[in-house]
Design an enzyme around this catalytic site. Structure first.
Site, PDB file in Angstrom:
ATOM      1  N   HIS A   1       0.539  -1.191  -0.191  1.00 37.42           N
ATOM      2  CA  HIS A   1       0.249   0.039   0.101  1.00 37.42           C
ATOM      3  C   HIS A   1       0.532   0.725   0.048  1.00 37.42           C
ATOM      4  CE1 HIS A   1      -3.872   2.384   1.851  1.00 37.42           C
ATOM      5  NE2 HIS A   1      -2.365   3.471   2.150  1.00 37.42           N
ATOM      6  N   GLU A   2       1.386   1.390   0.675  1.00 34.43           N
ATOM      7  CA  GLU A   2       2.315   2.782   1.115  1.00 34.43           C
ATOM      8  C   GLU A   2       3.847   2.428  -0.116  1.00 34.43           C
ATOM      9  OE1 GLU A   2       1.582   5.264   2.849  1.00 34.43           O
ATOM     10  OE2 GLU A   2       0.537   3.412   4.569  1.00 34.43           O
TER      11      GLU A   2
ATOM     12  N   HIS B   1       3.829   6.609  -6.573  1.00 32.11           N
ATOM     13  CA  HIS B   1       2.603   7.893  -7.279  1.00 32.11           C
ATOM     14  C   HIS B   1       3.763   9.355  -7.046  1.00 32.11           C
ATOM     15  CE1 HIS B   1      -1.337   9.441  -7.068  1.00 32.11           C
ATOM     16  NE2 HIS B   1      -0.875   9.976  -8.056  1.00 32.11           N
TER      17      HIS B   1
ATOM     18  N   HIS C   1       1.760   5.015  -2.994  1.00 31.08           N
ATOM     19  CA  HIS C   1       2.073   6.224  -2.334  1.00 31.08           C
ATOM     20  C   HIS C   1       3.170   6.500  -3.495  1.00 31.08           C
ATOM     21  CE1 HIS C   1      -1.862   6.482  -0.648  1.00 31.08           C
ATOM     22  NE2 HIS C   1      -1.289   5.564   0.945  1.00 31.08           N
TER      23      HIS C   1
HETATM   24 ZN   LIG Z   1      -2.712   5.673   1.852  1.00 35.10          ZN
END
Ligand SMILES: [Zn+2]
Length: 600
Positions: free
Chosen positions: A390-391, A397, A394
Site C-alpha cells: 500500500h505505502e 505515485h 503512494h
Molecule cells: Zn494510504
C-alpha cells in the site's frame, strides 16, 4: 513478538530511512532554516504589484513556489526526525520550528491569492496570455477562480494564517498523548509470558488465535483510553471546532463542504458513498455470520474481528520475503514500475522497524525533491505485507508525479492518492489467489480480503458517518462530551455490524484512538479510493497494456487536472454509484468463494 523494543540508536542503519539525503545533518538543517527565514522576505517586493506586468506576476509566483519547495524539504526532514522518536525533545523542537517557518511563509504570501482574485479576470487572463511561462500555471488559475467566493480580504487572510499554528494545538496534543505519553499495560501473551502492549503490537495481539489474549488486549487498550476519555474528548472537540471556525470564516455552509471543495469533490460523492454502503450493510452482516460460524463461538465479540477465520495456518512473513512478494505482485504494471519499486528498497526509502517512541502505524511521506519515504513498524505478518504494498503505491505515485510534473503540480490530492495505494493491494491479493495452492492459506487470503474490505470500505465509511455527525452536532450548537462521543460511536457500530455481533461496550471508546478524525474529512476517500482501485485493477488484469498505460499516465498527472477528471481518464467515473457497487459485487463474490471453499 515479546522481544524488547529497541531504542532508536540501536536500529541498524539499513533499516532506517535515508533522511541524510535531504540534509546531511541537523546543523545543516538549522543553517538552511536560518537562510530561509532571511530569504522569505524576498516575496515582499511583489506585494500590491501582481497586476503590474506579466513579468512581475511570473517572478512573484516563481518566488512563492521556490520558497514553498524549500520549506517542503525543511518540514519533511523535521517531521520525520520527530516521528522516528517522538520522545526526542530536540526533534520535537525542530518540528515546532518547521511549523513556525510554515506559519511565517503563509503570512508572507497571504497577499498573493486575494490579490489575484481581486484582479479583473480579464486583466489576469491578458497577463497570462502575454507570457508563455505563465501558461504553465493555467490550471492553478482555474482552481483559484473556483475559490473566488471563499477568499477573504488580505487582512483577514493574514489573520487566518496567523491563527493556523494555534489551531494545530488539538491534533498536536492528541499526538503527544497518544504516541508519547500513553502507556498500555502488560498482558499475558500467547506464550504465557507478560508482553507490553504497544500501538504496533495491538493489531497482532487482536489477531491472536488465542481468544483470551485478544480479549485481554482489547480490554486493556480500551480501558486505557477510557481512563483518558475526557482529555481525548477535549482534543477531538477542539479539532472539530477548529474545522468549523475555518469553514465559517470562509463562508462555507459546513466544515464538510469546505473540506471537500479544497480538492473539488462534489458533496454528492460523499453522500452517495454513505448511502450506497448503508444499502449494502446486509452483506457485512452476512460476513459477520460467516465469521461466527467459522470461529465456532456462541457469541461473536468485537475482539473476534481480527483473528483469521482459518485455524492453524502459519502465515508469518519476514521483511525480506515481503520485499519479494511486493515486487512479484506489481508485475502486471510493467518493468519500469517494478524497477522504480526495487530502487525504493535499495535506496532506503523505508524506515522498517518499530523502536521506542516511534510514531505508530505506517505512512508514505516526503516532499518534492526528496525521496518518497515510508514509515513502517514492521511485524512479521500478512497485514504488514499488504501495508508495505500500500505505502509503496503512494511512494511510486509520488515518484512518477514528481519526475513528470513541475513543482506547482508536483503533488496530488488525497482523493486520488488512495487509488494508487489500494491498487497495489488488489494486485497483491490477485497474485496470492493465483499462486497459492494450499487451501488453508487461500482461505486465509480470501478472509484477509474480506477483512480488508470491511476495514476499508465499511469501517472507513462508518468513520465518515461519525465525522459528519460530530461536525454537524457542533454546527447545530451542540457540544461533544466524552459520553456523547462514546454513545454515538457505539450506536454506529450497532448499525454496521448487525444483530449477530455482540457490540462490547469497550468499542464505544474507539473514537479516542483514531488519528484520522484529526485530518478533516479524510477517511471517506479510503472507501472511494478502494472502490476505484477495485475497478481499475480489474481493467488492468483483464485488458492489459491499454489499461496499464491509462493507469501510469494517471500516476504522472500529479495535480495538473481535477481528481474526478483524472479518474475518468484512468477508467472510473466517481460521480456515479457504479464503482462502489462494483466493489460491493467483488465483496459478495469473495464471500461466495470463501463459503464454497469451506464446504469442500
Ligand atoms: Zn494510504
Amino acid at each position: 513478538m515479546n522481544k524488547k523494543v529497541l531504542e532508536r540508536h540501536e536500529v541498524p542503519v539499513a533499516d532506517t530511512w535515508d533522511l541524510e539525503s535531504i540534509f546531511s545533518n541537523d546543523e545543516q538543517w538549522e543553517q538552511v532554516a536560518q537562510q530561509f527565514k532571511e530569504r522569505v522576505s524576498e516575496i515582499d517586493e511583489f506585494r500590491g504589484r501582481l497586476d503590474e506586468s506579466s513579468n512581475i506576476l511570473f517572478r512573484a509566483l516563481s518566488k512563492q513556489l521556490e520558497l514553498e519547495e524549500q520549506l517542503g524539504k525543511l518540514f519533511t526532514y523535521a517531521h520525520m526526525r520527530h516521528d522516528q522518536d517522538t520522545g526526542n525533545s530536540y526533534y520535537a523542537a525542530l518540528q515546532d520550528q518547521a511549523y513556525g517557518l510554515m506559519s511565517i511563509l503563509e503570512q508572507k504570501t497571504a497577499f498573493v491569492t486575494p490579490e489575484l482574485l481581486a484582479m479583473d479576470p480579464k486583466v489576469l487572463d491578458a497577463l497570462v496570455n502575454e507570457k508563455d511561462e505563465l501558461q504553465a500555471f493555467a490550471h492553478m488559475f482555474d482552481q483559484l477562480k473556483k475559490q473566488r467566493d471563499h477568499v477573504l480580504s488580505e487582512k483577514e487572510e493574514e489573520l487566518l494564517a496567523r491563527a493556523k499554528e494555534a489551531l494545530l494545538a488539538s491534533s498536536q496534543a492528541f499526538g503527544a498523548l497518544n504516541n508519547a505519553d500513553l502507556e498500555f499495560p502488560t498482558i499475558k501473551g500467547e506464550d504465557g509470558k507478560e508482553v507490553q502492549i504497544t500501538h504496533g503490537r495491538f493489531v497482532s495481539l487482536l489477531q491472536s488465535k488465542n481468544r483470551e489474549v485478544r480479549k485481554a488486549a482489547f480490554e486493556a487498550v480500551y480501558a486505557t483510553y477510557e481512563s483518558y476519555k475526557n482529555t481525548f474528548a477535549a482534543t477531538l472537540s477542539g479539532q472539530v471546532k477548529g474545522d468549523i471556525f475555518q469553514a465559517q470564516s470562509r463562508k462555507y455552509n459546513s466544515a464538510r463542504e469546505a473540506a471537500l471543495s479544497e480538492t473539488h469533490i462534489p458533496l454528492s460523492v460523499y453522500d452517495q458513498l454513505v448511502e450506497t454502503v448503508d444499502e449494502h450493510l446486509p452483506l457485512l452482516h452476512r460476513y459477520v455470520r460467516l465469521r461466527k460460524k467459522c470461529l465456532e463461538v456462541d457469541e461473536l465479540h468485537m475482539y473476534d474481528l481480527y483473528t483469521p477465520i482459518v485455524k492453524d495456518v502459519d502465515f508469518s512473513v519476514t521483511y525480506e520475503e515481503a520485499k519479494q512478494k511486493v515486487i512479484e505482485a506489481v508485475g502486471p504494471l510493467g518493468e519500469e514500475y517494478v524497477n522504480r519499486l526495487k530502487k525504493g528498497f535499495d535506496d532506503r526509502w523505508v524506515d522498517v522497524q518499530e523502536n521506542k517512541g516511534k510514531r505508530s502505524g505506517a505512512y508514505s511521506s516526503g516532499a518534492y525533491g526528496t525521496k518518497p519515504f515510508i514509515l513502517m513498524n514492521w511485524q512479521d505478518d500478512v497485514d504488514n505485507l499488504f501495508t508495505l504494498a500500500h505505502e509503496f503505491g503512494h511512494s511510486l505515485h509520488s515518484d512518477y508525479t514528481r519526475s513528470s510534473q513541475p513543482y506547482v503540480y508536483g503533488d496530488y490530492t488525497i482523493f486520488v492518492a488512495e487509488v494508487a495505494s489500494t491498487l497495489n493491494e488488489a494486485l497483491l491479493h490477485h497474485h496470492f489467489i493465483e499462486t497459492l495452492d494450499d487451501k488453508e492459506k487461500k482461505l486465509y487470503i480470501l478472509n484477509y480480503f474480506l477483512e480488508g474490505f470491511r476495514g476499508t470500505v465499511f469501517r472507513q465509511t462508518m468513520f465518515a458517518e461519525f465525522e459528519q455527525l460530530i461536525h454537524a452536532k457542533v454546527e447545530a450548537g451542540g457540544s461533544l462530551t466524552a459520553d456523547e462521543l462514546t454513545r454515538e460511536y457505539y450506536d454506529l457500530n450497532v448499525k454496521y455490524y448487525g444483530e449477530d455481533m455482540v457490540i462490547d461496550k469497550e468499542i464505544g471508546y474507539e473514537w479516542a484512538r483514531i488519528p484520522h478524525f484529526y485530518y478533516n474529512f479524510y477517511v471517506f476517500q479510503y472507501a472511494t479510493g478502494y472502490s476505484a482501485a477495485a475497478a481499475l485493477s480489474k481493467q488492468i488484469l483483464e485488458e492489459g497494456q491499454p489499461a496499464v498505460d491509462r493507469f501510469l499516465s494517471f500516476l504522472k498527472t500529479g495535480s495538473s487536472e481535477y481528481p474526478i477528471d483524472m479518474l475518468k481518464k484512468a477508467g472510473v467515473d466517481m460521480t456515479t454509484a457504479e464503482p462502489i457497487k462494483q466493489a460491493m459485487q467483488l465483496f459478495e463474490q469473495t464471500l461466495d468463494q470463501m463459503e464454497e471453499l469451506l464446504e469442500n
